[in-house]
Structures are given as C-alpha cells and as structure tokens.
Design a protein around this motif. Structure first.
Motif, PDB file in Angstrom:
ATOM      1  N   ASP A   4       0.809  -1.220   0.000  1.00 17.77           N
ATOM      2  CA  ASP A   4       0.000   0.000   0.000  1.00 17.77           C
ATOM      3  C   ASP A   4       0.844   1.272   0.000  1.00 17.77           C
ATOM      4  N   ASN A   5       2.096   1.146   0.434  1.00 17.10           N
ATOM      5  CA  ASN A   5       2.979   2.317   0.480  1.00 17.10           C
ATOM      6  C   ASN A   5       3.582   2.669  -0.883  1.00 17.10           C
ATOM      7  N   PHE A   6       3.404   1.779  -1.874  1.00 14.21           N
ATOM      8  CA  PHE A   6       4.112   1.940  -3.140  1.00 14.21           C
ATOM      9  C   PHE A   6       3.191   2.094  -4.342  1.00 14.21           C
ATOM     10  N   HIS A   7       3.617   2.962  -5.245  1.00 16.14           N
ATOM     11  CA  HIS A   7       2.955   3.063  -6.545  1.00 16.14           C
ATOM     12  C   HIS A   7       3.660   2.096  -7.482  1.00 16.14           C
ATOM     13  N   TYR A   8       2.902   1.200  -8.110  1.00 12.97           N
ATOM     14  CA  TYR A   8       3.532   0.208  -8.992  1.00 12.97           C
ATOM     15  C   TYR A   8       2.580  -0.184 -10.118  1.00 12.97           C
ATOM     16  N   SER A   9       3.135  -0.788 -11.161  1.00 13.69           N
ATOM     17  CA  SER A   9       2.343  -1.322 -12.269  1.00 13.69           C
ATOM     18  C   SER A   9       2.922  -2.666 -12.681  1.00 13.69           C
ATOM     19  N   ILE A  47       7.161  -2.535 -12.551  1.00 13.26           N
ATOM     20  CA  ILE A  47       7.848  -1.243 -12.382  1.00 13.26           C
ATOM     21  C   ILE A  47       7.223  -0.562 -11.163  1.00 13.26           C
ATOM     22  N   TYR A  48       8.045   0.094 -10.363  1.00 17.58           N
ATOM     23  CA  TYR A  48       7.502   0.750  -9.169  1.00 17.58           C
ATOM     24  C   TYR A  48       8.340   1.968  -8.798  1.00 17.58           C
ATOM     25  N   ASP A  49       7.710   2.903  -8.079  1.00 15.47           N
ATOM     26  CA  ASP A  49       8.419   4.055  -7.524  1.00 15.47           C
ATOM     27  C   ASP A  49       9.051   3.621  -6.206  1.00 15.47           C
ATOM     28  N   GLY A  54       8.427   9.608  -6.713  1.00 15.45           N
ATOM     29  CA  GLY A  54       7.152   9.495  -7.419  1.00 15.45           C
ATOM     30  C   GLY A  54       5.951   9.521  -6.512  1.00 15.45           C
ATOM     31  N   ARG A  55       5.082   8.520  -6.677  1.00 18.88           N
ATOM     32  CA  ARG A  55       3.832   8.465  -5.908  1.00 18.88           C
ATOM     33  C   ARG A  55       3.895   7.472  -4.752  1.00 18.88           C
ATOM     34  N   SER A  56       5.099   6.969  -4.455  1.00 19.08           N
ATOM     35  CA  SER A  56       5.248   6.088  -3.289  1.00 19.08           C
ATOM     36  C   SER A  56       5.419   6.919  -2.023  1.00 19.08           C
TER      37      SER A  56
END
Length: 273
Positions: A4-9, A47-49, A54-56
């Motif tokens: 939940d702490n990370f922005h990822y795709s 891929i993740y911030d 970024g958004r993390s």
C-alpha cells in the motif's frame, strides 16, 4: 500491507518469466515503461516508484541500500513473485547488488546498468547543489520551461549531457493540487539516498554473485568508469559486459533500442536459469 505504500504497475501476463525494474536516483516507475512495453509480450514486468520517489510513500528516514532492497523483497513477496529477473539502473543497480547478495535464491538473472560498487562519500553535495539551484515550486509550466531553457546552465554546471539532464529533471516536476509545479520526489530523500548509498563499497557483493549478471555501461558515462567496468568483469566470471557506444549514464533512456536488444538477448540465453 507493505504494498500500500508503493505506486507500482504490472505489465504482461507471462508469470513463468518475470522482470522487476528498479529505477535510479530522482527517477520513477514510468522511466521504465518504454523498455517494459517492448518486453511485456514475452515477460511479466513490474515497475515501481522506490520510497521517497514518485507516488510512493516518503518517510523521513530509511534510505540505505539495505532498506531499499528490503522494500523490493517485501513488494515481490506480497505479489507472489518468488523468482524473477532483476534490472537496476544507477542507484537502483546499487539496490539490486544488495538484493542479489541477500536473496540470491530469488533471482534468475541480474542486470546492472551503469553503476559500480565504489564509494564517493562527497557525491551527495553535487545533487544537493543541483536541486537547490532549481527554484521550485514554479508558478506555471511556462516558468518551468523557461528556467530550464534559459537559466539552468547559468546557475549549475552539470557533469552529464546538459540537454539530457534538463529533460530528466523536467520530467520529475509535476503539477500539484494547488496549481504549482514541484518535484515528484522528496529532496531530502534524494540527498539521504546518495549519502547512505556511499557508506560502504559493494565489491564483496560483486565478487559473490552466483547468478548470471549483465553489466551495461554507457561509453561516455560520467558515473561508471571503464576501469571499474573492466575490474568487475575480471573478479566474477558470472558477469557479462556490454558497453553501449556514444551514450552517457542513462543508457536505457538515451539508447533504448540498443539497451532493450542487449537485455532481451541476455534474458533469452538464461530463461531457464
């Protein structure tokens, strides 16, 4: 939930062959999208911030390579990615070195882009100075563009290709809810990452790699010398080296086709690793 702490795709569907991409300093997940997009028909790509980017999430502390490698372990474990190919650029390659040493059983292969294991304890000052020269926040997109087009090189002398650096920094500034334009990342996190990333060298990690390693260097890199590149190839027979001509530190950005081809060839030869 650490995730939940990370922005990822996650791109692609081949769960038998997976690649995790770890971005470098001041970057974010989307910097890898062009590369991942070319590989997603054959591989599932994450891929993740990283934290501070970024958004993390952007905590006040916890920016050592060890903590960042632990983040990677927790993210992939939560996603159920038990074994994968790992690709890291610059500071992300530093994190990848630590991860490969701590969790060797998790990796099929390791790709390190333009980063060596030496330390430069004073290097944080360069980034601190760079960030302090950019007068964020900007009131408008026009002000932002005008600064990088006309003022940036008057107030800061880069080691990198000025045009590439200016483009990279502009990509890291986004419109905020209040209409102003400011950094995607935490400035303090950037400085802390560089400081903590150079507390100790990583030659032990490099000599200990047990998985196949692809080492990519930009011929004109200001970060990663040919001397260190050659030394890494000499101390561990698991490492294969590729030098991409006429490019600097951001190989996958400046020469994305060449980088993708080199990575694909390497991964193809170690798919059953």
């Amino acid at each position: 939930m650490h995730l939940d702490n990370f922005h990822y795709s996650v791109l692609g569907t081949n769960t038998e062959q997976r690649i995790v991409f770890v971005h470098g300093l001041m970057a974010f997940a989307a910097n890898w999208r062009k590369i991942a997009g070319r590989l997603e028909s054959e591989y599932q790509c994450l891929i993740y911030d990283q934290r501070g980017h970024g958004r993390s999430f952007k905590p006040e502390s916890g920016y050592s390579p060890e903590v960042l490698a632990e983040d990677l372990d927790k993210i992939t474990t939560e996603l159920g990615w038990n074994k994968f190919h790992l690709v890291g650029h610059s500071m992300g390659a530093r994190v990848a070195m630590v991860f490969a040493n701590r969790y060797p059983e998790r990796l099929q292969t390791l790709t390190l882009e333009d980063m060596g294991p030496d330390i430069q304890p004073e290097s944080y000052k360069y980034y601190e100075n760079m960030l302090n020269r950019v007068p964020t926040p900007f009131a408008s997109k026009e002000d932002l563009k005008s600064f990088f087009d006309h003022e940036f090189l008057k107030v800061f002398t880069p080691k990198e290709d000025p045009k590439v650096l200016a483009g990279f920094l502009q990509a890291n500034i986004e419109e905020k809810p209040n209409g102003q334009y400011d950094w995607r990342f935490s400035k303090q996190a950037i400085v802390d990452i560089v400081k903590e990333g150079h507390v100790k060298d990583r030659w032990l990690e490099v000599s200990s790699f047990k998985m196949p390693v692809l080492l990519v260097r930009g011929e004109k890199s200001h970060i990663f010398t040919r001397e260190v590149f050659d030394k890494m190839l000499q101390i561990n027979p698991m490492i294969t080296g590729v030098e991409v001509p006429d490019t600097g530190h951001w190989v996958h950005y400046e020469k994305f086709a060449e980088f993708t081809d080199a990575l694909r060839d390497f991964l193809e030869s170690h798919k059953q690793g």
